[in-house]
Design a protein around this motif. Structure first.
Motif, PDB file in Angstrom:
ATOM      1  N   ALA A  16       3.338   1.085  12.532  1.00  0.00           N
ATOM      2  CA  ALA A  16       3.835   1.400  11.747  1.00  0.00           C
ATOM      3  C   ALA A  16       5.185  -0.011  11.021  1.00  0.00           C
ATOM      4  O   ALA A  16       5.168   0.967   9.940  1.00  0.00           O
ATOM      5  CB  ALA A  16       4.481   2.230  12.643  1.00  0.00           C
ATOM      6  N   TYR A  17       5.914  -0.354  12.117  1.00  0.00           N
ATOM      7  CA  TYR A  17       6.779  -1.944  11.392  1.00  0.00           C
ATOM      8  C   TYR A  17       6.281  -1.910   9.945  1.00  0.00           C
ATOM      9  O   TYR A  17       6.982  -2.033   9.016  1.00  0.00           O
ATOM     10  CB  TYR A  17       7.298  -2.288  12.216  1.00  0.00           C
ATOM     11  N   HIS A  18       5.446  -3.164  10.193  1.00  0.00           N
ATOM     12  CA  HIS A  18       4.840  -3.651   9.775  1.00  0.00           C
ATOM     13  C   HIS A  18       4.257  -2.919   7.512  1.00  0.00           C
ATOM     14  O   HIS A  18       4.779  -3.563   7.051  1.00  0.00           O
ATOM     15  CB  HIS A  18       3.319  -3.731  10.031  1.00  0.00           C
ATOM     16  N   LYS A  24       7.955  -1.506   1.050  1.00  0.00           N
ATOM     17  CA  LYS A  24       9.362  -1.616   0.759  1.00  0.00           C
ATOM     18  C   LYS A  24       8.690  -2.597  -0.156  1.00  0.00           C
ATOM     19  O   LYS A  24       9.587  -3.160  -1.375  1.00  0.00           O
ATOM     20  CB  LYS A  24       9.983  -1.970   1.277  1.00  0.00           C
ATOM     21  N   LEU A  25       7.948  -4.514   0.155  1.00  0.00           N
ATOM     22  CA  LEU A  25       8.416  -5.270  -1.097  1.00  0.00           C
ATOM     23  C   LEU A  25       7.363  -4.455  -2.052  1.00  0.00           C
ATOM     24  O   LEU A  25       7.162  -5.589  -2.867  1.00  0.00           O
ATOM     25  CB  LEU A  25       7.401  -6.537   0.054  1.00  0.00           C
ATOM     26  N   GLY A  30       6.746  -3.915  -7.956  1.00  0.00           N
ATOM     27  CA  GLY A  30       6.300  -2.098  -8.604  1.00  0.00           C
ATOM     28  C   GLY A  30       7.923  -2.251  -9.655  1.00  0.00           C
ATOM     29  O   GLY A  30       7.223  -1.940 -10.970  1.00  0.00           O
ATOM     30  N   GLN A  31       8.713  -2.853  -9.126  1.00  0.00           N
ATOM     31  CA  GLN A  31      10.073  -2.343  -9.845  1.00  0.00           C
ATOM     32  C   GLN A  31       9.548  -3.613 -10.660  1.00  0.00           C
ATOM     33  O   GLN A  31      10.681  -2.979 -11.406  1.00  0.00           O
ATOM     34  CB  GLN A  31      11.123  -2.082  -8.989  1.00  0.00           C
ATOM     35  N   ALA A  56       7.952 -13.190   1.686  1.00  0.00           N
ATOM     36  CA  ALA A  56       8.355 -12.362   2.729  1.00  0.00           C
ATOM     37  C   ALA A  56       7.251 -11.965   3.463  1.00  0.00           C
ATOM     38  O   ALA A  56       7.379 -11.486   4.319  1.00  0.00           O
ATOM     39  CB  ALA A  56       9.282 -11.030   2.038  1.00  0.00           C
ATOM     40  N   ALA A  57       6.316 -11.603   2.356  1.00  0.00           N
ATOM     41  CA  ALA A  57       4.946 -10.750   3.382  1.00  0.00           C
ATOM     42  C   ALA A  57       4.552 -11.969   4.301  1.00  0.00           C
ATOM     43  O   ALA A  57       3.874 -11.474   5.350  1.00  0.00           O
ATOM     44  CB  ALA A  57       4.058 -10.658   2.179  1.00  0.00           C
TER      45      ALA A  57
END
Length: 79
Positions: A16-18, A24-25, A30-31, A56-57
């Motif tokens: 779930a954390y992953h 978020k990444l 997308g932004q 980060a991934a």
């Protein structure tokens, strides 16, 4: 709780954390793409966003997969 149930709960917590952190990444990517499409960012700026995503991934994957699942879950619970 049995060891098997504790391990299953730990795996679910780490999973779930992953997923939440990865979302978020991906949102940041997308932004960046939206910024490029609207003209706010150039191709080099979006490339930087993609590079940061990739790093980060990878770090997120290492954190979630390179140790005891119970230890990782306890670290997540503390944070």
């Amino acid at each position: 709780m049995s060891h098997r149930a504790e391990r299953r709960a730990a795996r679910e917590a780490v999973s779930a954390y992953h997923e939440a952190e990865l979302a978020k990444l991906v949102e940041r990517v997308g932004q960046g793409i939206d910024g490029f499409r609207s003209g706010q960012l150039d191709a080099f700026e979006v490339d930087q966003v993609l590079f940061q995503y990739s790093r980060a991934a990878k770090e997120l994957w290492k954190f979630c997969n390179l140790g005891s699942v119970e230890l990782t879950a306890s670290l997540i619970a503390r944070d």
